[in-house]
Write a protein that holds these residues in place. Structure first.
Motif, mmCIF file in Angstrom:
data_model
loop_
_atom_site.group_PDB
_atom_site.id
_atom_site.type_symbol
_atom_site.label_atom_id
_atom_site.label_comp_id
_atom_site.label_asym_id
_atom_site.label_seq_id
_atom_site.Cartn_x
_atom_site.Cartn_y
_atom_site.Cartn_z
ATOM 1 N N PHE A 159 24.128 -6.917 11.944
ATOM 2 C CA PHE A 159 22.922 -6.284 12.452
ATOM 3 C C PHE A 159 21.769 -6.482 11.479
ATOM 4 O O PHE A 159 21.943 -6.378 10.264
ATOM 5 N N SER A 163 18.961 -5.319 9.527
ATOM 6 C CA SER A 163 18.495 -3.997 9.084
ATOM 7 C C SER A 163 17.004 -4.004 8.746
ATOM 8 O O SER A 163 16.344 -2.985 8.792
ATOM 9 N N CYS A 182 21.246 1.550 3.764
ATOM 10 C CA CYS A 182 22.660 1.603 4.140
ATOM 11 C C CYS A 182 23.443 1.274 2.870
ATOM 12 O O CYS A 182 22.983 0.501 2.024
ATOM 13 N N VAL A 216 16.934 -0.231 5.200
ATOM 14 C CA VAL A 216 16.873 -0.316 6.657
ATOM 15 C C VAL A 216 15.441 0.073 7.018
ATOM 16 O O VAL A 216 14.989 1.160 6.691
ATOM 17 N N ARG A 244 13.702 -0.160 12.683
ATOM 18 C CA ARG A 244 15.047 -0.596 13.074
ATOM 19 C C ARG A 244 16.117 0.464 12.845
ATOM 20 O O ARG A 244 17.283 0.267 13.188
ATOM 21 N N LYS A 245 15.743 1.563 12.211
ATOM 22 C CA LYS A 245 16.750 2.538 11.776
ATOM 23 C C LYS A 245 17.563 3.111 12.938
ATOM 24 O O LYS A 245 18.793 3.171 12.870
ATOM 25 N N PHE A 279 19.864 0.537 14.304
ATOM 26 C CA PHE A 279 20.899 0.263 13.297
ATOM 27 C C PHE A 279 21.977 1.346 13.349
ATOM 28 O O PHE A 279 23.171 1.053 13.378
#
Length: 165
Positions: A113, A115, A134, A144, A148-149, A152
């Motif tokens: 993914f 981040s 992360c 992150v 996008r958090k 994610f």
């Protein structure tokens, strides 16, 4: 074997004395000539099955010095530095040419993914979250990005909740 640890090797020969060489390189099988078509076709089916089962968890990368097979489970994350991708693995770092966007597309089905703009993270190695970071299995903290958090965290929850493959 030196180049690719998972390649399927089948010896087909009229000389049985080379069977020992087959064991040394972990050959799948050793077939003696003359080889009937049916036996050959069965062997081919078996080897294709093995290749398919191996494909799921590794990828071939071009290191500039040649190609190398890399286990996806060994990748912690990929980092984009200018026009280079640095692959952080359990054994160290590898640099390859390419873009994170291309790698993201290649690894889309394997629980990686994005981040932030610099990192493509292997969710298998994420052990937790702390603020905007992360935490990876090697205790590294990776940022992150705010936009996008949420996505994610959703991807991480899905992965930990049974999306493990």
């Amino acid at each position: 074997r030196e180049r690719d640890d998972k390649v399927v090797i089948i010896f087909i020969t009229a000389a049985p004395q080379y069977a020992i060489s087959g064991y040394e390189v972990r050959a799948l099988s050793y077939l003696l000539k003359p080889l009937p078509w049916f036996a050959f076709s069965q062997e081919l089916k078996k080897s294709i099955g093995m290749v398919r089962s191996n494909v799921d968890d590794s990828m071939l990368i071009d290191t500039g010095k040649g190609q190398m097979r890399l286990n996806l489970a060994d990748i912690l994350y990929l980092e984009s530095i200018r026009h280079t991708i640095v692959i952080h693995t359990l054994d160290g770092k590898l640099s390859i040419n390419g873009t994170l966007k291309d790698m993201e597309a290649k690894l889309a089905d394997y629980h990686f993914f994005r981040s932030n703009s610099c990192y493509l993270v292997n969710l298998r190695h994420v052990t937790g979250m702390a603020d905007q970071d992360c935490i990876m299995s090697n205790d590294e903290r990776l940022r992150v990005s705010r936009p996008r958090k949420k996505a994610f965290l959703t991807a991480l929850t899905d992965y930990m909740g049974g999306g493990m493959g």
